[in-house]
Motif scaffolding. Structure first.
Motif, mmCIF file in Angstrom:
data_model
loop_
_atom_site.group_PDB
_atom_site.id
_atom_site.type_symbol
_atom_site.label_atom_id
_atom_site.label_comp_id
_atom_site.label_asym_id
_atom_site.label_seq_id
_atom_site.Cartn_x
_atom_site.Cartn_y
_atom_site.Cartn_z
ATOM 1 N N PHE A 10 15.195 58.506 -22.564
ATOM 2 C CA PHE A 10 13.826 58.073 -22.796
ATOM 3 C C PHE A 10 13.126 57.547 -21.544
ATOM 4 N N PHE A 11 13.896 57.064 -20.568
ATOM 5 C CA PHE A 11 13.251 56.527 -19.373
ATOM 6 C C PHE A 11 12.774 57.612 -18.419
ATOM 7 N N VAL A 12 13.494 58.703 -18.334
ATOM 8 C CA VAL A 12 13.102 59.753 -17.389
ATOM 9 C C VAL A 12 11.700 60.302 -17.691
ATOM 10 N N PRO A 13 11.373 60.657 -18.946
ATOM 11 C CA PRO A 13 9.994 61.091 -19.213
ATOM 12 C C PRO A 13 8.983 59.968 -19.042
ATOM 13 N N TYR A 14 9.401 58.730 -19.280
ATOM 14 C CA TYR A 14 8.521 57.583 -19.088
ATOM 15 C C TYR A 14 8.122 57.475 -17.609
ATOM 16 N N VAL A 15 9.112 57.591 -16.730
ATOM 17 C CA VAL A 15 8.836 57.575 -15.288
ATOM 18 C C VAL A 15 7.956 58.763 -14.919
ATOM 19 N N ALA A 16 8.234 59.916 -15.536
ATOM 20 C CA ALA A 16 7.447 61.121 -15.261
ATOM 21 C C ALA A 16 5.978 60.912 -15.610
ATOM 22 N N SER A 17 5.702 60.185 -16.697
ATOM 23 C CA SER A 17 4.315 59.933 -17.081
ATOM 24 C C SER A 17 3.590 59.115 -16.010
ATOM 25 N N LEU B 77 -8.837 51.487 -7.314
ATOM 26 C CA LEU B 77 -7.968 52.640 -7.545
ATOM 27 C C LEU B 77 -6.524 52.326 -7.174
ATOM 28 N N ALA B 78 -6.356 51.420 -6.214
ATOM 29 C CA ALA B 78 -5.004 50.940 -5.915
ATOM 30 C C ALA B 78 -4.444 50.191 -7.120
ATOM 31 N N GLY B 79 -5.351 49.614 -7.933
ATOM 32 C CA GLY B 79 -4.925 48.949 -9.158
ATOM 33 C C GLY B 79 -4.274 49.912 -10.126
ATOM 34 N N ILE B 80 -4.779 51.150 -10.176
ATOM 35 C CA ILE B 80 -4.149 52.170 -11.031
ATOM 36 C C ILE B 80 -2.765 52.517 -10.484
ATOM 37 N N LEU B 81 -2.697 52.636 -9.167
ATOM 38 C CA LEU B 81 -1.387 52.859 -8.554
ATOM 39 C C LEU B 81 -0.450 51.704 -8.874
ATOM 40 N N ALA B 82 -0.986 50.479 -8.801
ATOM 41 C CA ALA B 82 -0.181 49.288 -9.083
ATOM 42 C C ALA B 82 0.350 49.317 -10.504
ATOM 43 N N ALA B 83 -0.527 49.675 -11.441
ATOM 44 C CA ALA B 83 -0.119 49.727 -12.843
ATOM 45 C C ALA B 83 0.991 50.748 -13.048
ATOM 46 N N THR B 84 0.851 51.873 -12.394
ATOM 47 C CA THR B 84 1.844 52.937 -12.525
ATOM 48 C C THR B 84 3.167 52.530 -11.891
ATOM 49 N N MET B 85 3.098 52.034 -10.671
ATOM 50 C CA MET B 85 4.321 51.713 -9.949
ATOM 51 C C MET B 85 5.054 50.530 -10.552
ATOM 52 N N SER B 86 4.304 49.548 -11.114
ATOM 53 C CA SER B 86 4.947 48.364 -11.677
ATOM 54 C C SER B 86 5.800 48.709 -12.896
ATOM 55 N N THR B 87 5.495 49.814 -13.546
ATOM 56 C CA THR B 87 6.327 50.257 -14.660
ATOM 57 C C THR B 87 7.417 51.203 -14.181
ATOM 58 N N ALA B 88 7.046 52.168 -13.358
ATOM 59 C CA ALA B 88 8.020 53.169 -12.912
ATOM 60 C C ALA B 88 9.176 52.530 -12.144
ATOM 61 N N ASP B 89 8.887 51.520 -11.316
ATOM 62 C CA ASP B 89 9.975 50.893 -10.557
ATOM 63 C C ASP B 89 10.963 50.192 -11.494
ATOM 64 N N SER B 90 10.433 49.502 -12.509
ATOM 65 C CA SER B 90 11.306 48.806 -13.455
ATOM 66 C C SER B 90 12.154 49.786 -14.253
ATOM 67 N N GLN B 91 11.546 50.902 -14.626
ATOM 68 C CA GLN B 91 12.259 51.906 -15.409
ATOM 69 C C GLN B 91 13.339 52.591 -14.571
ATOM 70 N N LEU B 92 13.021 52.862 -13.329
ATOM 71 C CA LEU B 92 14.021 53.450 -12.441
ATOM 72 C C LEU B 92 15.223 52.525 -12.287
ATOM 73 N N LEU B 93 14.939 51.232 -12.143
ATOM 74 C CA LEU B 93 16.009 50.254 -11.964
ATOM 75 C C LEU B 93 16.883 50.173 -13.212
ATOM 76 N N ALA B 94 16.243 50.159 -14.394
ATOM 77 C CA ALA B 94 17.001 50.095 -15.643
ATOM 78 C C ALA B 94 17.826 51.359 -15.843
ATOM 79 N N ALA B 95 17.243 52.513 -15.532
ATOM 80 C CA ALA B 95 17.974 53.772 -15.676
ATOM 81 C C ALA B 95 19.136 53.843 -14.697
#
Length: 510
Positions: free
Chosen positions: A138-145, A346-364
Motif C-alpha cells: 500500500f505504501f508504494v502506490p501512495y509514494v507514487a501518488s 508552489l514550493a508549498g505543494i512540493l512540501a506537502a508532497t515530500m512531507s508524506t512521501a519521505d515518511s512513507q519511504l522510511l516506513a516501507a
C-alpha cells in the motif's frame, strides 16, 4: 520561458536545495543505529510530533486533491471527508498515541509490524511478514501518488517533461531521507507544514481578490445547484444537484478510521520523547488540521470563482487538482516580488508532497530491512550494514514508485483514497485490538490482517462498481470485516498466555 517563470523556477529549486542540505546536516547528527534512523532515538518534541504527523498525513492531497474536489463538485464530498479526518486526528492522538508509545517502549519495538508481532508473543514471524508485506503493497502506490503530483506541478508550470519532473522529485526525497532518517524527515515535515500553511493563507486572500470579493465567490457558488450543501452535490455532467444521502456521508466520514492504521503516523507517537507531551501535540495537531482543511476546501470554491471571472482557465477532470497552481501563476504575473511569493506557494505543494512521501519511504524501508530481511528471513547485520540496507531500500522503493507514477492522467485523490483504505482496514482494527482488548490473540490478529486487506480489493473492484447502496468507500466495510474477524477468531481460539496478559495490564495501568 518568461522572466517571471524563471523566478518561480529559481525559487522552487532554491527550496529543493535547502531541503537537501538541511536533511543531510541533520543526518550527520543522527544516532547511527536502527532506532536512531527509524525513530530519531525517541527524542522528538511535542511540536515536531504534532506537525510532522499532520504534514506526513496530508500530502499533496491537501493542496491539490481536496481543493480540486471542492472546485469540481462543491462542499459535500470534500466537507464530509474533512470532518471525518478531523475527528480521526483527534481520536488517534487521544486514544492511541499514549498507549502505543508506552507499549512500544516496553516491547522494544521500533516499527509497527514488530510492535504487533511482539505484542502477541510470536515465535514464528508470520504476523510480522504479513504486516510488512501489507506496508509495502500500500505504501508504494501512495509514494507514487506524491511523485505524480510533483510531475503535474512542474509540467503545468514550466512545460517540463512529466517523467523528468517525477525523477527530480524522487532524487530530492531520496537524498535527505536516506541520509537523515527519521530526524531529518520529522524536522523537514515541521518546516514544510509552515510553508504549506503560508501557501494556503496567501492563495485564499489573493484568490478572493481576483474573484471580485467574497460576495462574488458566494454568488458563483450559489449559482451551482447543490454546490454549497452537505446533503446535495453538484453534478458536473448534468449541471444539476444530485442527492448526497446518508450512505455517502458515512462513506466519507469513514476516512477518519484510517488514522488508526497509518504506520507513518503511528511511529510519530512511538518517537516522542515523553508521553506526557502528547496532550500538547494533540491540541496543536487538531487545530491545524481543522483550519488547513477548511481553507483548502474554500480555495477550491474560490478557484471556481476566479475561473468564472476569466482570470484563470476553467479546469476540468483531474486538471481541477491544479487550481492552486493556476492561481499562483496568476499571482506571479504582478511582478518580481509576487513571482517569488508564487514560487514559495508552489514550493508549498512540493512540501506537502515530500512531507508524506519521505515518511512513507522510511516506513516501507523499515518494513523490508528490519522486519522482512532480519526478522522474517533471519539475516544478521551489523549496525553499519543495517544502515546501508535501510538506505538502499529507500532508493529501491522510490524507483518502483517512479515507475508507478508514469501516468500523468492519474488522480492524486483516487490513489491516496485507495492506499488510505488499505492501511486503515488492515492495521486499524489490529492496532486498536492490540491496545484495548486483552482477549485478542495471535490467530485473531492474523485473521483480521488478511480479511481487511482482501476486503479492500474486493469491495473496491467488485462490489463498489455495482453502485447504489453498494457505493461505499471501501475502508468502512473492510474495517468492519477485519474487526469482526479479529473478534470471532479470538473468541473461538485459546486465550493469550498469562505473560502476554501481564504485559498488557502493566502497559494499561495508570
Amino acid at each position: 520561458m518568461s522572466g517571471l517563470q524563471f523566478i518561480i523556477m529559481a525559487t522552487m529549486i532554491a527550496y529543493l536545495c535547502f531541503v537537501i542540505i538541511t536533511g543531510i546536516m541533520i543526518g550527520r547528527r543522527t544516532k547511527k543505529s536502527a532506532e536512531g534512523f527509524y525513530l530519531g532515538g525517541r527524542g522528538i518534541g511535542p511540536l515536531v510530533t504534532a506537525m510532522s504527523a499532520e504534514a506526513s498525513d496530508m500530502s499533496s492531497w491537501l493542496l491539490m486533491g481536496l481543493p480540486g474536489l471542492a472546485y469540481l463538485s462543491g462542499v459535500a464530498d470534500a466537507g464530509w471527508t474533512a470532518i471525518g479526518l478531523a475527528i480521526g486526528t483527534y481520536l488517534n492522538f487521544l486514544l492511541v498515541a499514549k498507549k502505543i508509545r508506552r507499549y512500544s517502549v516496553r516491547l522494544d519495538a521500533i516499527t509497527i509490524p514488530s510492535f504487533i508481532s511482539k505484542r502477541y508473543g510470536e515465535k514464528k514471524p508470520v504476523i510480522m511478514c504479513i504486516a510488512s508485506v501489507a506496508i509495502l503493497v500500500f505504501f508504494v502506490p501512495y509514494v507514487a501518488s506524491g511523485l505524480a503530483a510533483i510531475g503535474k506541478l512542474f509540467n503545468s508550470l514550466f512545460g517540463w517533461d512529466y517523467v523528468l519532473a517525477v525523477l527530480l522529485g524522487a532524487v530530492v526525497i531520496i537524498s535527505y531521507t536516506s541520509v537523515g532518517g527519521f530526524n531529518a524527515v520529522a524536522t523537514m515535515d515541521l518546516i514544510q507544514s509552515i510553508i504549506m500553511t503560508c501557501a494556503l493563507v496567501v492563495i485564499t486572500g489573493f484568490g478572493i481578490y481576483q474573484a471580485g470579493g467574497l460576495e462574488m465567490v458566494l454568488e458563483n457558488a450559489k449559482a451551482l445547484p447543490g454546490y454549497l450543501s452537505l446533503t446535495q452535490t453538484y453534478d458536473v455532467a448534468t449541471g444539476t444537484a444530485r442527492p448526497y444521502g446518508f450512505i455517502n456521508s458515512v462513506s466519507m466520514l469513514a476516512w477518519g478510521l484510517g488514522y488508526f492504521g497509518m504506520p507513518h503516523i503511528l511511529v510519530r507517537f512511538m518517537a516522542i520523547r515523553d508521553e506526557k507531551e502528547l496532550k500538547l501535540s494533540r491540541r496543536i495537531a487538531s487545530v491545524w488540521v481543522v483550519i488547513s482543511m477548511t481553507v483548502a476546501i474554500c480555495i477550491g470554491m474560490i478557484g471556481y470563482s476566479v475561473s468564472q471571472a476569466g482570470r484563470i482557465p476553467v479546469l476540468e477532470g483531474s486538471k481541477t487538482e491544479t487550481v492552486i497552481v493556476a492561481i499562483a501563476n496568476l499571482l506571479s504575473s504582478y511582478g518580481f516580488l509576487t513571482a517569488i511569493i508564487a514560487g514559495l506557494i508552489l514550493a508549498g505543494i512540493l512540501a506537502a508532497t515530500m512531507s508524506t512521501a519521505d515518511s512513507q519511504l522510511l516506513a516501507a524501508a523499515s518494513a523490508f530491512s528490519e522486519n522482512i530481511l532480519q526478522d522474517v528471513f533471519g539475516v544478521r547485520l551489523t549496525a553499519k550494514q543495517t544502515m546501508l540496507v535501510a538506505r538502499l531500500t529507500v532508493v529501491v522503493i522510490a524507483v518502483i514508485a517512479v515507475f508507478l507514477a508514469m501516468d500523468p492522467n492519474s488522480s492524486v485523490f483516487t490513489i491516496v483514497s485507495f492506499a488510505w483504505a488499505g492501511f486503515g482496514a488492515t492495521f486499524g482494527p489490529t492496532v486498536l485490538s492490540a491496545l484495548f482488548w486483552k482477549r485478542s490473540n495471535r490467530q485473531g490478529i492474523l485473521a483480521g490482517l488478511v480479511a481487511g486487506g482482501i476486503m479492500v480489493f474486493v469491495w473496491k473492484f467488485r462490489v463498489r462498481p455495482l453502485g447504489g447502496m453498494w457505493n461505499i468507500y471501501e475502508l468502512l466495510p473492510a474495517f468492519l470485516v477485519a474487526t469482526l474477524a479479529i473478534v470471532v477468531v479470538s473468541l473461538l481460539t485459546e486465550k493469550p498466555s498469562a505473560e502476554i496478559e501481564a504485559v498488557f495490564d502493566e502497559v494499561n495501568a495508570d
